[in-house]
Design an enzyme around this catalytic site. Structure first.
Site, mmCIF file in Angstrom:
data_model
loop_
_atom_site.group_PDB
_atom_site.id
_atom_site.type_symbol
_atom_site.label_atom_id
_atom_site.label_comp_id
_atom_site.label_asym_id
_atom_site.label_seq_id
_atom_site.Cartn_x
_atom_site.Cartn_y
_atom_site.Cartn_z
ATOM 1 N N THR A 173 32.714 32.892 28.844
ATOM 2 C CA THR A 173 31.278 33.219 28.236
ATOM 3 C C THR A 173 30.655 32.547 27.237
ATOM 4 O OG1 THR A 173 31.574 35.697 28.777
ATOM 5 C CG2 THR A 173 30.382 34.683 27.293
ATOM 6 N N ARG A 201 30.571 45.028 38.240
ATOM 7 C CA ARG A 201 31.701 44.694 37.033
ATOM 8 C C ARG A 201 30.715 44.446 35.864
ATOM 9 N NH1 ARG A 201 33.662 41.117 33.171
ATOM 10 N NH2 ARG A 201 34.869 42.087 31.952
ATOM 11 N N GLY A 203 30.908 43.630 31.610
ATOM 12 C CA GLY A 203 31.962 43.873 30.431
ATOM 13 C C GLY A 203 31.130 44.035 29.523
ATOM 14 N N ASP A 204 31.980 43.261 28.632
ATOM 15 C CA ASP A 204 31.061 43.374 26.813
ATOM 16 C C ASP A 204 29.629 43.419 26.854
ATOM 17 O OD1 ASP A 204 32.807 40.863 26.905
ATOM 18 O OD2 ASP A 204 32.789 40.721 24.885
ATOM 19 N N THR A 223 33.516 36.917 22.267
ATOM 20 C CA THR A 223 34.265 36.200 24.048
ATOM 21 C C THR A 223 35.706 37.242 24.538
ATOM 22 O OG1 THR A 223 34.787 34.568 26.079
ATOM 23 C CG2 THR A 223 34.957 34.179 22.914
ATOM 24 N N GLY A 224 35.527 37.111 25.609
ATOM 25 C CA GLY A 224 37.161 37.522 25.602
ATOM 26 C C GLY A 224 37.900 38.733 27.221
ATOM 27 N N GLY A 226 36.086 41.750 28.209
ATOM 28 C CA GLY A 226 35.675 42.351 27.917
ATOM 29 C C GLY A 226 35.531 44.264 28.137
HETATM 30 N N1 ASP Z 1 33.298 38.630 27.323
HETATM 31 C C1 ASP Z 1 32.719 37.997 29.498
HETATM 32 C C2 ASP Z 1 33.539 39.585 29.599
HETATM 33 O O1 ASP Z 1 34.485 40.224 30.092
HETATM 34 C C3 ASP Z 1 34.107 37.292 29.741
HETATM 35 C C4 ASP Z 1 34.755 35.760 28.739
HETATM 36 O O2 ASP Z 1 34.205 36.599 27.547
HETATM 37 O O3 ASP Z 1 34.934 35.045 28.990
HETATM 38 O O4 ASP Z 1 32.679 39.648 30.824
#
Ligand code: ASP
Length: 292
Positions: A173, A201, A203-204, A223-224, A226
């Protein structure tokens, strides 16, 4: 106030040979944001400019270069927030080159915060925003190479089981936080999600308080994984801790510890009202770049 900004190109464990390119992409985006801030522009304009630049970088997982979901479609999420409480977000929009631009448009309307799917794409088209395929040849190859039986047949329980085993995750992200000369803060985040996931789907990233949050005291882009960030509303959590008097560093460390507790791979960038920039992650890698 001295303006400052920091951008990220996602945490995770990308191939070693990609690390330098990811940093270079972040540097270009930091330049784009800094051109706004150093010219007296607002933090909101700066974070939008930086994230749009990051969305145009094919190596990163946002806009052009997004991962494809299990059904072979890239659906994009993005959000943006200013310290006055206004926010805009888009979720699961296919074929939109710069989802953060549509999120910013929603913020400016100051009516609805989040728009999703085909209807969001229709609005973007009406507004004249750039549309078209965002899947790059390398991300299409990646999708094909990882198209296991569960994804091919859209076997949802089997996909869930595989997703839970997966390590390292497909991350990457992008985001930016900034403070401008008037002391205003802003944050923006954009993503193609985790890839090879359930179609639709979310995410966050597009959820205000989870992937993005800003107050007059702090602004954060996460980021991470989600799913883990969502259940802890990590961006909001960090801002609340700063509000309670914790330093940016302490608050960030606590947010990352809380992700460790639930096995969430996570990273963040943040800025506070004194113009301090901070980054933290629990993964081996996170690309960032700063200007001040
Ligand atoms: N946070 C993002 C998600 O889960 C993915 C990412 O941070 O790379 O959609």
């Amino acid at each position: 106030m001295k303006p400052a900004l920091i951008v990220h190109g996602g945490c995770g464990t990308p191939p070693k040979e990609e690390e330098a390119d990811r940093f270079a992409a972040c540097e270009r985006a930091a330049d784009a944001g800094w051109a706004v801030l150093s010219g007296g522009g607002s933090a909101l304009d700066a974070v939008e400019a930086a994230v749009r630049r990051l969305e145009d970088e094919p190596i990163l997982n946002a806009g052009t270069g997004a991962y494809l979901q299990a059904d072979g479609v890239a659906r994009l999420d993005a959000s943006i927030m200013g310290d006055d409480g206004r926010a805009g977000a888009v979720a699961q929009v296919p074929n939109l080159k710069n989802p953060v631009r549509l999120a910013r448009w929603l913020l400016e309307q100051d009516a609805h915060v989040m728009l999703s799917g085909r209807e969001a794409l229709e609005l973007a088209t009406r507004l004249g925003h750039a549309t078209g395929p965002v899947a790059t040849p390398s991300k299409i190859d990646y999708w094909r190479d990882h198209l296991d039986e569960a994804c091919r047949t859209l076997d949802y329980p089997a996909m869930a089981a595989l997703w839970k085993q997966e390590n390292p995750r497909r991350l990457g992200t992008v985001g930016c936080v900034a403070i401008d000369a008037a002391g205003r803060l802003a944050a923006a985040t954009s993503t193609g999600g985790t890839g090879q996931c359930y179609p639709g789907r979310i995410g966050d990233t597009p959820v205000i308080g989870a992937g993005t949050f800003a107050t007059p005291r702090a602004a954060v882009s996460m980021t991470g994984v989600g799913e883990r960030i969502l259940v802890r509303l990590s961006a909001r959590r960090l801002c609340d801790l700063v509000e309670l008097g914790r330093s940016l560093e302490d608050a960030a460390a606590q947010v990352i510890r809380e992700q460790d507790e639930i096995a969430g791979a996570a990273g963040l960038i943040a800025v506070d009202a004194d113009g301090r920039l901070h980054e933290a992650c629990n993964t081996p890698f996170m690309a960032t770049a700063r200007r001040s």
